[in-house]
Design a protein around this motif. Structure first.
Motif, PDB file in Angstrom:
ATOM      1  N   PRO A  79     -19.121  14.710  -6.937  1.00  0.00           N
ATOM      2  CA  PRO A  79     -17.793  14.116  -6.651  1.00  0.00           C
ATOM      3  C   PRO A  79     -16.140  15.089  -7.366  1.00  0.00           C
ATOM      4  N   LEU A  80     -15.310  14.835  -8.075  1.00  0.00           N
ATOM      5  CA  LEU A  80     -14.866  15.561  -8.320  1.00  0.00           C
ATOM      6  C   LEU A  80     -14.479  15.552  -9.724  1.00  0.00           C
ATOM      7  N   PHE A  81     -14.694  14.081 -10.456  1.00  0.00           N
ATOM      8  CA  PHE A  81     -14.349  13.386 -11.629  1.00  0.00           C
ATOM      9  C   PHE A  81     -15.416  12.758 -11.915  1.00  0.00           C
ATOM     10  N   ARG A  82     -15.448  12.792 -13.325  1.00  0.00           N
ATOM     11  CA  ARG A  82     -16.628  12.342 -13.625  1.00  0.00           C
ATOM     12  C   ARG A  82     -16.353  10.656 -13.525  1.00  0.00           C
ATOM     13  N   PRO A  83     -17.983   9.866 -13.754  1.00  0.00           N
ATOM     14  CA  PRO A  83     -18.415   8.769 -12.683  1.00  0.00           C
ATOM     15  C   PRO A  83     -16.991   7.532 -13.350  1.00  0.00           C
ATOM     16  N   PHE A  84     -17.312   7.402 -14.288  1.00  0.00           N
ATOM     17  CA  PHE A  84     -15.410   6.840 -14.948  1.00  0.00           C
ATOM     18  C   PHE A  84     -14.575   6.715 -14.029  1.00  0.00           C
ATOM     19  N   LEU A  85     -13.719   8.108 -14.272  1.00  0.00           N
ATOM     20  CA  LEU A  85     -12.335   7.982 -14.053  1.00  0.00           C
ATOM     21  C   LEU A  85     -12.260   8.300 -12.706  1.00  0.00           C
ATOM     22  N   GLY A  86     -13.626   8.628 -11.798  1.00  0.00           N
ATOM     23  CA  GLY A  86     -13.361   8.208 -10.318  1.00  0.00           C
ATOM     24  C   GLY A  86     -13.775   6.952 -10.286  1.00  0.00           C
ATOM     25  N   LYS A  87     -13.852   5.692 -10.682  1.00  0.00           N
ATOM     26  CA  LYS A  87     -13.938   4.308 -10.521  1.00  0.00           C
ATOM     27  C   LYS A  87     -12.904   3.892 -10.748  1.00  0.00           C
ATOM     28  N   ALA A  88     -12.213   4.617 -11.985  1.00  0.00           N
ATOM     29  CA  ALA A  88     -10.959   3.878 -11.923  1.00  0.00           C
ATOM     30  C   ALA A  88      -9.707   4.717 -11.572  1.00  0.00           C
ATOM     31  N   LEU A  89      -9.995   5.758 -11.162  1.00  0.00           N
ATOM     32  CA  LEU A  89      -8.811   6.323  -9.939  1.00  0.00           C
ATOM     33  C   LEU A  89      -8.635   4.909  -8.874  1.00  0.00           C
ATOM     34  N   ILE A  90     -10.276   5.022  -8.284  1.00  0.00           N
ATOM     35  CA  ILE A  90     -10.605   4.302  -7.272  1.00  0.00           C
ATOM     36  C   ILE A  90      -9.679   2.651  -7.141  1.00  0.00           C
ATOM     37  N   GLY A  91     -10.312   1.880  -8.643  1.00  0.00           N
ATOM     38  CA  GLY A  91      -9.238   0.866  -9.052  1.00  0.00           C
ATOM     39  C   GLY A  91      -7.741   0.404  -9.146  1.00  0.00           C
ATOM     40  N   LEU A  92      -7.557   1.377  -9.460  1.00  0.00           N
ATOM     41  CA  LEU A  92      -5.964   1.728  -9.376  1.00  0.00           C
ATOM     42  C   LEU A  92      -5.554   1.634  -8.149  1.00  0.00           C
ATOM     43  N   SER A  93      -6.116   2.840  -7.060  1.00  0.00           N
ATOM     44  CA  SER A  93      -5.615   2.890  -5.596  1.00  0.00           C
ATOM     45  C   SER A  93      -5.945   1.663  -5.080  1.00  0.00           C
ATOM     46  N   LEU A  94      -6.923   0.450  -5.369  1.00  0.00           N
ATOM     47  CA  LEU A  94      -7.404  -1.074  -4.676  1.00  0.00           C
ATOM     48  C   LEU A  94      -6.231  -1.928  -5.338  1.00  0.00           C
ATOM     49  N   LEU A  95      -5.688  -1.510  -6.794  1.00  0.00           N
ATOM     50  CA  LEU A  95      -4.745  -2.362  -7.299  1.00  0.00           C
ATOM     51  C   LEU A  95      -3.394  -2.132  -6.965  1.00  0.00           C
ATOM     52  N   PHE A  96      -3.292  -0.616  -6.383  1.00  0.00           N
ATOM     53  CA  PHE A  96      -1.937  -0.553  -5.894  1.00  0.00           C
ATOM     54  C   PHE A  96      -1.521  -0.683  -4.615  1.00  0.00           C
ATOM     55  N   CYS A  97      -2.407  -1.142  -3.949  1.00  0.00           N
ATOM     56  CA  CYS A  97      -2.642  -1.054  -2.052  1.00  0.00           C
ATOM     57  C   CYS A  97      -2.189  -2.672  -2.384  1.00  0.00           C
ATOM     58  N   ILE A  98      -3.142  -3.496  -3.318  1.00  0.00           N
ATOM     59  CA  ILE A  98      -2.941  -5.093  -3.728  1.00  0.00           C
ATOM     60  C   ILE A  98      -1.093  -5.266  -3.453  1.00  0.00           C
ATOM     61  N   ILE A  99      -1.229  -5.025  -4.686  1.00  0.00           N
ATOM     62  CA  ILE A  99       0.397  -5.217  -5.436  1.00  0.00           C
ATOM     63  C   ILE A  99       1.390  -4.864  -4.317  1.00  0.00           C
ATOM     64  N   TYR A 100       1.515  -3.600  -3.609  1.00  0.00           N
ATOM     65  CA  TYR A 100       2.653  -2.854  -3.313  1.00  0.00           C
ATOM     66  C   TYR A 100       2.794  -4.014  -1.770  1.00  0.00           C
ATOM     67  N   VAL A 101       1.100  -4.031  -1.139  1.00  0.00           N
ATOM     68  CA  VAL A 101       1.361  -4.775   0.306  1.00  0.00           C
ATOM     69  C   VAL A 101       2.171  -6.677   0.353  1.00  0.00           C
ATOM     70  N   ASN A 102       1.486  -6.967  -1.055  1.00  0.00           N
ATOM     71  CA  ASN A 102       1.910  -8.612  -1.212  1.00  0.00           C
ATOM     72  C   ASN A 102       3.864  -8.001  -1.714  1.00  0.00           C
ATOM     73  N   HIS A 103       4.277  -6.945  -2.203  1.00  0.00           N
ATOM     74  CA  HIS A 103       5.645  -7.066  -2.289  1.00  0.00           C
ATOM     75  C   HIS A 103       6.091  -6.396  -1.129  1.00  0.00           C
ATOM     76  N   VAL A 104       6.066  -6.067  -0.463  1.00  0.00           N
ATOM     77  CA  VAL A 104       6.390  -5.672   1.518  1.00  0.00           C
ATOM     78  C   VAL A 104       6.351  -7.058   2.582  1.00  0.00           C
ATOM     79  N   LEU A 105       5.584  -7.481   2.224  1.00  0.00           N
ATOM     80  CA  LEU A 105       5.656  -9.212   2.483  1.00  0.00           C
ATOM     81  C   LEU A 105       5.974  -9.909   2.395  1.00  0.00           C
ATOM     82  N   ASN A 106       6.295  -9.987   1.553  1.00  0.00           N
ATOM     83  CA  ASN A 106       7.597 -11.306   1.249  1.00  0.00           C
ATOM     84  C   ASN A 106       8.739 -10.485   0.414  1.00  0.00           C
ATOM     85  N   HIS A 107       9.212  -9.276   0.785  1.00  0.00           N
ATOM     86  CA  HIS A 107       9.910  -8.914   1.069  1.00  0.00           C
ATOM     87  C   HIS A 107      10.227  -7.710   1.998  1.00  0.00           C
ATOM     88  N   LEU A 108      11.084  -6.790   1.898  1.00  0.00           N
ATOM     89  CA  LEU A 108      10.898  -5.980   3.171  1.00  0.00           C
ATOM     90  C   LEU A 108       9.951  -4.708   2.784  1.00  0.00           C
TER      91      LEU A 108
END
Length: 365
Positions: free
Chosen positions: A143-172
């Motif tokens: 692991p490159l980061f402490r467990p909490f920070l690593g999980k936080a980065l993964i959670g933010l990545s997942l949140l970003f993907c969901i928000i981003y894909v929802n945006h492009v689906l409903n717009h362009l």
């Protein structure tokens, strides 16, 4: 070995993130590619066609997250097995496409980077080798980061993907890699630059010479042979230049009006590649916007691959003040990732392009 694994780990992770993000930017376009793979002429899996968009969203988000997992060093065993399964699947698809010449572009990097089937297969073979190397060196993937920070980065990545894909689906798509992006001139995109490479073909001529079949190979000229001609086979040995915009027509009653309409100083195009799949409720807003455009001196046209029975019924049911023209379905899907969608052009140059959810953003000067 530790340093090699470290470099490969970062390289593979970044590549999966980039590849996934490009497709995440345009999941509808990736779903069109999956539909092509699922079609009867390729894998013959039509049962999956209705779920192509859902599958595309899941695949691209998983691709991004696995890249993040690998770099962060999260659940290494699960990540490596998932990466291996994904790359084996993609390698099979690209080999199938290349060997049987079924799908000419795998869509690995969307419209950003076009790869031939054999280039795609070669890329996947290299990735497969690198992932196998990571398997052998997995003890060096910490692991490159402490467990909490690593999980936080993964959670933010997942949140970003969901928000981003929802945006492009409903717009362009936020980033438009296609030749119909805002600011591009369609007629210029259809042109062939002076000195552009031309396609080279090899012709294998079969003749019966004195009762024996013989083959004469030329680059086009009919060979001078004292024998009976049997047949000829043609092979393209060098591709010529293909304009970014091709197969673009605006037809009505068999006549192409593209050249004429692309000279209009004020042109509003309503694009609906297949009215059976269109959001028909959106045409209430289309009616309002197109009436406004007509009042402001715009020429308004509809473009669809649907038949005249469907387009005429749509016009009548919504009291639309414009007519539909026929354009190839694939071309319309490429022009705008919305069904329907709208473009405003000035003498062939795309000034505005919107999803049907954003029709109210169009400005008519």
């Amino acid at each position: 070995m530790r340093y090699i694994v470290g470099v490969v780990r970062i390289f593979v992770g970044i590549l999966f993130i980039i590849s996934g993000f490009i497709k995440l930017n345009d999941p509808v376009g990736f779903s069109f590619k999956l539909e092509e793979y699922f079609s009867q002429g390729v894998l013959d899996l039509p049962v999956f066609v209705p779920y192509a968009l859902a599958i595309s969203i899941i695949v691209v988000i998983l691709e991004v997250l696995l890249g993040v997992f690998l770099i962060v060093g999260f659940k290494v065993k699960f990540t490596l097995w998932s990466l291996l399964g994904m790359i084996v699947f993609f390698t099979f698809l690209t080999f199938y496409s290349a060997y049987f010449n079924k799908v000419t572009d795998c869509g690995c990097f969307g419209d950003a980077i076009k790869l031939t089937p054999w280039e795609s297969f070669t890329k996947d073979i290299i990735l497969l080798a690198l992932i196998l190397l990571l398997f052998f060196g997995k003890k060096y993937i910490a692991p490159l980061f402490r467990p909490f920070l690593g999980k936080a980065l993964i959670g933010l990545s997942l949140l970003f993907c969901i928000i981003y894909v929802n945006h492009v689906l409903n717009h362009l798509p936020v980033i438009d890699f296609r030749p119909y992006e805002i600011g591009k001139n369609i007629e210029d995109g259809m042109g062939v630059p002076e000195g552009a490479p031309k396609a080279i073909f090899e012709y294998s001529w079969k003749f019966n010479v004195n009762g024996k079949e013989e083959i004469y190979v030329t680059n086009g000229d009919y060979p001078t042979v004292d024998g009976e001609f049997i047949g000829v086979e043609t092979e393209e040995i060098q591709k010529g230049y293909e304009p970014p915009v091709h197969d673009f027509t605006i037809e009505q009653n068999g006549e192409d009006f593209a050249g004429q309409l692309l000279q209009e100083p004020k042109l509003l195009m309503i694009v609906a590649y297949d009215l059976r799949k269109s959001d028909l409720d959106a045409f209430k807003e289309v009616k309002r916007i197109t009436d406004k455009a007509l009042e402001n001196g715009y020429k308004v046209i509809g473009m669809s691959a649907s038949g005249p029975d469907q387009t005429d019924a749509l016009v009548a049911n919504n009291n639309l003040g414009f007519q539909f023209y026929f354009t190839d379905e694939t071309t319309l899907k490429t022009i705008v990732r919305s069904n329907p969608g709208a473009l405003v052009l000035e003498k062939g140059t795309i000034e505005q392009k919107v999803h049907y959810n954003d029709l109210d953003e169009l400005v008519f000067n």
